[in-house]
Design an enzyme around this catalytic site. Structure first.
Site, PDB file in Angstrom:
ATOM      1  CG  HIS A 282     -28.770  24.519 -28.003  1.00  0.00           C
ATOM      2  ND1 HIS A 282     -28.516  23.464 -28.843  1.00  0.00           N
ATOM      3  CD2 HIS A 282     -29.060  23.969 -26.790  1.00  0.00           C
ATOM      4  CE1 HIS A 282     -28.634  22.329 -28.167  1.00  0.00           C
ATOM      5  NE2 HIS A 282     -28.964  22.616 -26.926  1.00  0.00           N
TER       6      HIS A 282
ATOM      7  NE  ARG B 218     -24.772  21.693 -24.475  1.00  0.00           N
ATOM      8  CZ  ARG B 218     -25.988  21.568 -23.921  1.00  0.00           C
ATOM      9  NH1 ARG B 218     -26.105  21.348 -22.625  1.00  0.00           N
ATOM     10  NH2 ARG B 218     -27.063  21.653 -24.662  1.00  0.00           N
TER      11      ARG B 218
ATOM     12  NE  ARG C  12     -33.283  18.524 -20.815  1.00  0.00           N
ATOM     13  CZ  ARG C  12     -33.083  18.206 -19.526  1.00  0.00           C
ATOM     14  NH1 ARG C  12     -33.743  17.237 -18.982  1.00  0.00           N
ATOM     15  NH2 ARG C  12     -32.215  18.872 -18.810  1.00  0.00           N
ATOM     16  CB  THR C  13     -28.251  18.360 -25.895  1.00  0.00           C
ATOM     17  OG1 THR C  13     -29.156  19.432 -25.642  1.00  0.00           O
ATOM     18  CG2 THR C  13     -27.618  18.556 -27.261  1.00  0.00           C
TER      19      THR C  13
ATOM     20  CE  LYS D  70      -3.742  14.314 -19.970  1.00  0.00           C
ATOM     21  NZ  LYS D  70      -3.342  13.121 -20.771  1.00  0.00           N
TER      22      LYS D  70
END
Length: 387
Positions: A212, A184, A133-134, A163
């Site tokens: 959030h 995120r 969704r986000t 890496k």
């Protein structure tokens, strides 16, 4: 005679006030209006561009680059925030103004007017954790406003982070390709580190068990749309309150409103942490812990259910199993609720809301997810163009 000059949009220290469209400043020549006025060690230059936009450049540290538009419906004053990192950044007036822009975005989605306001801008979505969704709502928001998207999903595994590249180096690289970054991350505080590094806006799309903020914005927007008010409401926060970044961010925003009462309903192993309780107390917000979901649901305007997050328990599968399934919103809970009340959930859900609840008009979680598009369209517009 006019003077031709080329400017780079990234050649300034600190956050930009408003990002210039790449089609105008991405290495192409622009024309300076004469005369050029110089004053002490700072100066300003008016730049002429065909069309409706007028650009002003200044070396003054408080005004690096500004775009003035002759149509106030496209660009206005600068947005108060350079980045969106946590809920504490917002005051009540700013929230109201953002919600007003979000309501305008609902119209933009359905009509052609305003759909090209971010044409020429690039948004990078940098997701170190899975998201549906986000990530998609941000990408949809950018495209609906005419912008373009650079995306990487599961960057923890499929980017140079695998890496050993530091977050700071990743941000310095990606900001060279884009005008705004939506990130995120699995670590609390990562968004703040990114914002301290970047010279372009950073939006926190969730940082581990931290916050959030854009989810909290769409949650409060949904409550206002569904209930019709934000002052004087009662909200039950249910489920994973210890690791749930959505409920933490929501609690901070609810504290901006008057006469709000919050009920915490959760298994013992995932109770709301003391920092949120202490903050609510300091803000004069009433809160209460309860083990009886049905009783609490009967009192509340909003039942905000959350998923018990398996990924936050690490090796302690026993604790996860202890918490999972203890509080479920089913028809018995919904039937105890008032007629005007709503059930919300940040999604995804597992079994914490039964599917037979979906048909009840008080089930607002899919409308809530849709509202995320409008809020994120509003934030992109505000961060890149201003009011």
């Amino acid at each position: 005679m006019a003077i031709s000059a080329t400017f780079s949009s990234h050649g300034f220290h600190g956050k930009r006030l408003v990002s210039p469209p790449r089609k105008s400043f991405g290495g192409n020549n622009v024309w300076l209006k004469q005369p050029v006025h110089c004053k002490s060690k700072s100066f300003s230059v008016e730049l002429f561009n065909e069309g409706r936009n007028e650009y002003v450049m200044s070396t003054n540290s408080s005004r690096a680059l500004e775009m003035k538009n002759k149509s106030s419906s496209i660009v206005g004053n600068k947005f108060q925030l350079d980045d969106v990192i946590e809920s504490q950044q917002f005051d009540r007036d700013t929230l109201s103004s953002i919600f007003e822009v979000a309501r305008e975005m609902e119209k933009v989605e359905k009509k052609s007017t305003g759909r090209e306001i971010l044409k020429g801008y690039l948004m990078a979505t940098l997701f170190y954790e899975p998201s549906t969704r986000t990530r998609l709502s941000f990408e949809s928001a950018m495209k609906r406003l005419g912008g373009e998207v650079l995306t990487t999903e599961n960057a923890r595994e499929f980017s140079s982070a695998a890496k050993g590249e530091t977050l700071e180096d990743t941000i310095r690289t990606v900001e060279g390709y884009s005008d705004i970054i939506v990130m995120r991350h699995f670590e609390s505080g990562a968004a703040r580190r990114a914002a301290a590094t970047a010279s372009i806006p950073i939006i926190n799309a969730g940082d581990g068990p931290g916050q959030h903020p854009t989810q909290a914005l769409l949650d409060v927007y949904t409550i206002e749309r569904e209930i019709g008010k934000l002052d004087g409401i009662k909200v039950a926060l249910v489920g994973d309150l210890a690791y749930g970044r959505t409920v933490r961010s929501l609690a901070y925003l609810l504290a901006k409103y008057r006469d709000v009462k919050i009920y915490f309903v959760s298994p013992d192993v995932v109770k709301m942490k003391d920092d949120i309780k202490d903050y609510l107390t300091s803000m004069g917000v009433q809160w209460e812990e309860s083990a009886d979901l049905v009783e609490v649901a009967s009192k509340c305007d909003v039942v905000y259910q959350t998923r018990i997050q398996r990924e936050r328990f690490g090796e302690r599968v026993d604790l996860y199993e202890e918490a999972r399934g203890k509080y479920i919103v089913d028809l018995s809970v919904v039937n105890a609720m008032q007629k005007h009340a709503v059930v919300m959930h940040p999604l995804p859900r597992l079994d914490e809301i039964t599917v037979d609840v979906d048909g009840d008009p008080r089930a607002a979680y899919f409308r809530q997810a849709k509202n995320g598009l409008y809020i994120r369209m509003a934030l992109l517009k505000l961060l890149l163009l201003g009011w």
